[in-house]
Design a protein around this motif. Structure first.
Motif, mmCIF file in Angstrom:
data_model
loop_
_atom_site.group_PDB
_atom_site.id
_atom_site.type_symbol
_atom_site.label_atom_id
_atom_site.label_comp_id
_atom_site.label_asym_id
_atom_site.label_seq_id
_atom_site.Cartn_x
_atom_site.Cartn_y
_atom_site.Cartn_z
ATOM 1 N N GLN A 1 0.884 -1.163 0.000
ATOM 2 C CA GLN A 1 0.000 0.000 0.000
ATOM 3 C C GLN A 1 0.916 1.205 0.000
ATOM 4 O O GLN A 1 1.707 1.372 0.928
ATOM 5 C CB GLN A 1 -0.869 0.023 1.252
ATOM 6 N N GLY B 1 -5.759 7.763 -5.454
ATOM 7 C CA GLY B 1 -5.702 7.284 -4.083
ATOM 8 C C GLY B 1 -6.976 6.510 -3.762
ATOM 9 O O GLY B 1 -8.067 6.956 -4.112
ATOM 10 N N GLY B 2 -6.836 5.338 -3.141
ATOM 11 C CA GLY B 2 -7.983 4.486 -2.836
ATOM 12 C C GLY B 2 -8.172 3.350 -3.824
ATOM 13 O O GLY B 2 -8.891 2.395 -3.543
ATOM 14 N N THR C 1 -2.072 -1.224 -3.841
ATOM 15 C CA THR C 1 -3.134 -0.296 -3.405
ATOM 16 C C THR C 1 -2.524 1.084 -3.192
ATOM 17 O O THR C 1 -1.473 1.223 -2.557
ATOM 18 C CB THR C 1 -3.788 -0.796 -2.108
ATOM 19 N N THR D 1 -2.831 4.820 -1.584
ATOM 20 C CA THR D 1 -3.490 5.552 -0.507
ATOM 21 C C THR D 1 -3.389 7.046 -0.818
ATOM 22 O O THR D 1 -2.806 7.446 -1.842
ATOM 23 C CB THR D 1 -2.836 5.240 0.846
#
Ligand code: MN
Length: 232
Positions: free
Chosen positions: A67, A210-211, A227, A229
């Motif tokens: 992440q 992001g997300g 992923t 962030t």
């Protein structure tokens, strides 16, 4: 061992399926424009004279499942799903047979790209480093040894963003084969164990935010995910 003034981060390693020891990464070479449909979507011609390369720092590598924050300095951060190959023996001015024998294994990789900066640099005829050598911007999945997979033939290579398919191609679309790449590149570098080569991305590149969660796969190899962030 010479004493050093300070410690650098440890050399990154990639897990290998069926091995307890990891594959240490010394250098990362990337091939540009190795699928015709991707070159076309980038608005450029494929150079059929010879492949071309850029490099990404091993220090900027992360493993699948990471992440990472959306990077600074871009408003158009793109995924690129790629087949990576790992060198397992010294290679210099290689023949196709020597090249094939020197491939330790293969894995899934993401060549994350600040596309706005890459295109701006390209237009100004500058190097691509700010666009390509992004912190946390090279993602590697576990390697599979050549003997356990074979090599690229017509396997499917694909990528999803939040489970929606964005890239979907086959490895027989590679313009420069892995043997051709290694014969050519080993005319300029003494390739050695620890060298990874990312072989280029198929069509369908695009932005992430992001997300978002990126997933990727190549038939027969361990899948990859990343992923993003919010920015730091
Ligand atoms: Mn790429």
């Amino acid at each position: 061992m010479t004493e050093t003034l300070f410690k650098l981060p440890e050399i990154p390693t990639v897990p290998v399926q069926g091995e307890t020891a990891g594959y240490p990464v010394g250098r990362i070479f990337c091939v540009g424009r190795n699928y015709a449909a991707h070159a076309a979507e980038m608005g450029v011609e494929v150079d059929r004279e010879s492949p071309f390369y850029f490099t990404k720092s091993p220090a900027n590598m992360v493993l699948t499942g990471a992440q990472v924050p959306y990077p600074q300095g871009t408003e158009n951060f793109h995924y690129e799903m790629e087949l990576a190959l790992a060198i397992g023996a010294p290679l210099f001015n290689a023949s196709p047979e020597q090249a094939r024998a020197a491939i330790y294994g293969y894995g899934c990789a993401l060549d994350m790209t600040r596309r706005d900066l890459q295109i701006r640099e390209r237009q100004k005829q500058r190097p691509w480093d700010l666009g390509k050598d992004v912190e946390n911007g090279t993602v590697l999945g576990p390697l599979t040894r050549t003997a356990d997979w074979g090599g690229p033939t017509g396997q499917r290579i694909f990528l999803t963003v939040n489970s929606e398919t964005r890239q979907d191609a086959t490895l027989d679309e590679l313009i420069w084969s892995v043997e051709e790449i290694l014969c050519h590149l080993s005319g300029y570098y003494h390739l050695r164990p620890g060298d990874l080569i990312l072989t280029g991305t198929p069509a369908g590149v695009g932005p992430v935010l992001g997300g978002d969660t990126i997933g990727g796969g190549i038939d027969g190899l361990a899948p990859i995910s990343l992923t993003l962030t919010a920015p730091d």
